[in-house]
Design an enzyme around this catalytic site. Structure first.
Site, mmCIF file in Angstrom:
data_model
loop_
_atom_site.group_PDB
_atom_site.id
_atom_site.type_symbol
_atom_site.label_atom_id
_atom_site.label_comp_id
_atom_site.label_asym_id
_atom_site.label_seq_id
_atom_site.Cartn_x
_atom_site.Cartn_y
_atom_site.Cartn_z
ATOM 1 N N ASP A 1 15.525 43.003 2.068
ATOM 2 C CA ASP A 1 15.723 42.294 3.635
ATOM 3 C C ASP A 1 15.931 43.300 4.625
ATOM 4 O O ASP A 1 16.438 44.336 4.323
ATOM 5 C CB ASP A 1 17.082 41.489 3.366
ATOM 6 C CG ASP A 1 16.741 40.434 2.579
ATOM 7 O OD1 ASP A 1 15.591 39.789 2.026
ATOM 8 O OD2 ASP A 1 17.649 39.556 1.998
ATOM 9 N N LYS B 1 13.648 38.668 7.207
ATOM 10 C CA LYS B 1 13.326 37.444 8.068
ATOM 11 C C LYS B 1 14.180 37.370 9.387
ATOM 12 O O LYS B 1 15.292 37.616 9.123
ATOM 13 C CB LYS B 1 13.424 36.182 7.262
ATOM 14 C CG LYS B 1 12.564 35.891 6.145
ATOM 15 C CD LYS B 1 12.719 34.588 5.609
ATOM 16 C CE LYS B 1 14.001 34.346 4.930
ATOM 17 N NZ LYS B 1 13.999 34.959 3.459
ATOM 18 N N MET C 1 26.873 32.838 10.287
ATOM 19 C CA MET C 1 26.173 32.199 11.430
ATOM 20 C C MET C 1 25.760 32.944 12.491
ATOM 21 O O MET C 1 26.157 34.261 12.499
ATOM 22 C CB MET C 1 27.146 31.053 11.957
ATOM 23 C CG MET C 1 28.439 31.548 12.777
ATOM 24 S SD MET C 1 29.462 30.637 13.467
ATOM 25 C CE MET C 1 28.285 29.521 14.185
#
Ligand code: SAH
Length: 479
Positions: free
Chosen positions: A254, A276, A389
């Site tokens: 990642d 991503k 978040m």
């Protein structure tokens, strides 16, 4: 005598049933006993007295005892002797008597008197690595030992035992040395070692039989390790993660995985970034699945490396379901998830008993996820929220919590780049959360910790800069 620079000759001795004399019955001698007993030696301890732990071995019948001061006749029948007394004269006598009888002698911590030395050792069952610095720098040998200890998987013990047990069959099957060598190479890299790492002894045996050509080859050639890379600080990797990174042929990682972690991986592995980004998904989840499958089926050792822990908001579950559906063997290595790392590195004890009885890990990455959360439950007191978040959703998050009754004065700590050199922590109260985040331009990745415990970030911070609070401007704005 001139100093002879010749190196020591390494030797692994079969001590089973052979008499070894240890002179001295104290703590130093005790430390020498365990490896001798493990090697099956018939150990006799000669000393005027035995310290309790040594006495216990004697009472249990695991060692013999010769009481009194050393005399050369004690050496009768011995193959080896260890002098471990605190009396230099006795040690010298032991060494001289042993030399006269051509018995190998080790005098603890005395290079000149010793005719053999015990190396620093790494043991994996029958597989042993012994390191010597020639006696000149035992610290250096020990340092190397520790390094290797971290790199060699414990399951090598099982592999080495299997090879010892099956050496007859291997030899019969591959009588030529060159062939045998190739066979061993494939064993070390392939599914046999991989099954042992997964603690699947039966699977390992099946794979071994297949490799020997005595059973149909199993279909699951390649395998994928789903590995947690932790939050960034390479020191927070697990040993297993490090070992897998050292062996990997392909690393699918990642964007969140830090360069420091990637630097520890095998240099000639293929590194493929499949990260991503919030808006720009440059390899889709299906694309990741396809890559894992393609490389595993080509027989490569694939590491799917994910930030934090692979099962905490990392879609690791979907990846395993996919591998399972396609019959690819896998293993999972947990990592330190952002909530735990950020809390530790910001000095926030998540469940400090004075303030919280539970901690919730939740994600609120987009508006949809905000709408489906159970706000009434989240607004309750005495609990800590650890929120994975995007920074964009902070205002909505605050508004919903306030609307459901959480106190506007509840402290928060917002941790940006937790555990990394550039870590920043912003603290304040729930009411000011979005304003403070904007004022300090907090960026992703950031983790929000909300609850009474977050106030402890100020007194307990230890890593990086002190927490940033409200500036005069923000306070004026809030008033
Ligand atoms: N599997 C990961 C989480 C992936 S979701 C884990 O277990 O940590 C990505 C979110 O994790 C980010 O948006 C951020 O909220 C959080 N995160 C990951 N690494 C972080 C870090 N070093 N500092 C702060 N937050 C981090």
């Amino acid at each position: 005598m001139a100093q002879d620079p010749a190196p020591l000759f390494p030797l692994f001795a079969d001590l089973r049933g052979r008499r070894v004399l240890v002179v001295g019955g104290g703590a130093v001698a005790r430390r020498k006993l365990e490896p001798l007993l493990a090697a099956g030696a018939q150990v006799v301890v000669g000393a005027p007295w035995l310290e309790p732990a040594v006495m216990e071995l004697f009472v249990e019948g695991r060692i013999g005892h010769l009481a009194g001061r050393f005399e050369p006749a004690w050496l009768d029948g011995a193959w080896l002797v260890v002098a471990a007394t605190d009396d230099g004269d006795v040690n010298r006598e032991v060494a001289a008597a042993a030399e006269a009888r051509r018995i190998w002698a080790n005098v603890v911590d005395d290079l000149a008197l010793s005719s053999y030395q015990s190396p620093a050792r790494i043991e994996r069952g029958p597989l042993q690595i012994a390191i010597s610095s020639g006696g000149g720098a035992p610290m250096l040998a020990r340092h190397l030992r520790e390094k290797l200890e971290t790199e060699l998987d414990e399951s090598l013990a099982d592999l080495a035992s299997l090879l010892l047990r099956e050496r007859g069959r291997i030899r019969a099957r591959h009588p030529r040395l060159a062939e045998r060598r190739r066979f061993f190479e494939t064993l070390l890299a392939g599914p046999v070692a991989e099954r042992f790492r997964a603690r699947d002894a039966e699977g390992a045996l099946r794979a071994f039989n297949a490799a020997l050509g005595e059973a149909p080859p199993s279909r699951d050639i390649g395998s994928v390790a789903l590995v947690g890379a932790g939050p960034g600080d390479p020191g927070l990797l697990t040993l297993r993660a490090l070992r897998l990174l050292n062996q990997a042929d392909v690393i699918l990682h990642d964007r969140l995985v830090s360069p420091g972690v990637l630097a520890l991986a095998r240099r000639d592995a293929d590194f493929i970034e499949v990260g991503k980004q919030a808006a720009n998904h440059h390899v889709s989840q299906d694309g990741i699945h396809a890559l894992m499958l393609e490389h595993a089926r080509a027989g490569r050792r694939v590491v799917r490396l994910k930030g934090g822990d692979p099962f905490v908001f990392g879609r690791g579950g979907e990846e395993l379901e996919f591998l399972h559906a396609h019959g690819v063997a896998f293993e999972v290595v947990p990592g330190i998830t952002a909530a735990l790392a950020c809390a530790a590195y910001a000095g926030v004890p998540l469940t400090h008993r004075d303030h919280a009885q539970s901690v919730r890990l939740l994600t609120a990455h987009c508006k949809d996820s905000l709408d489906t959360l159970d706000w009434r439950a989240l607004a309750q007191e005495k609990q800590t929220l650890a929120v994975y978040m995007g920074v964009a959703g902070l205002a909505g998050f605050r508004d919903r919590l306030l609307a459901h009754g959480r106190d506007a004065g509840t402290p928060f700590a917002l941790v940006e780049n937790g555990s990394r050199p550039e870590q920043r922590v912003v603290t304040g109260t729930l009411a000011e959360l979005p304003t403070l985040a904007a004022q300090h331009a907090v960026q992703s990745p950031a983790l929000l910790i909300l609850g009474e415990v977050a106030a402890l970030a100020t007194p307990l911070h230890w890593f990086g800069a002190a927490p940033l609070g409200a500036s005069a401007e923000v306070i004026a704005h809030a008033a």
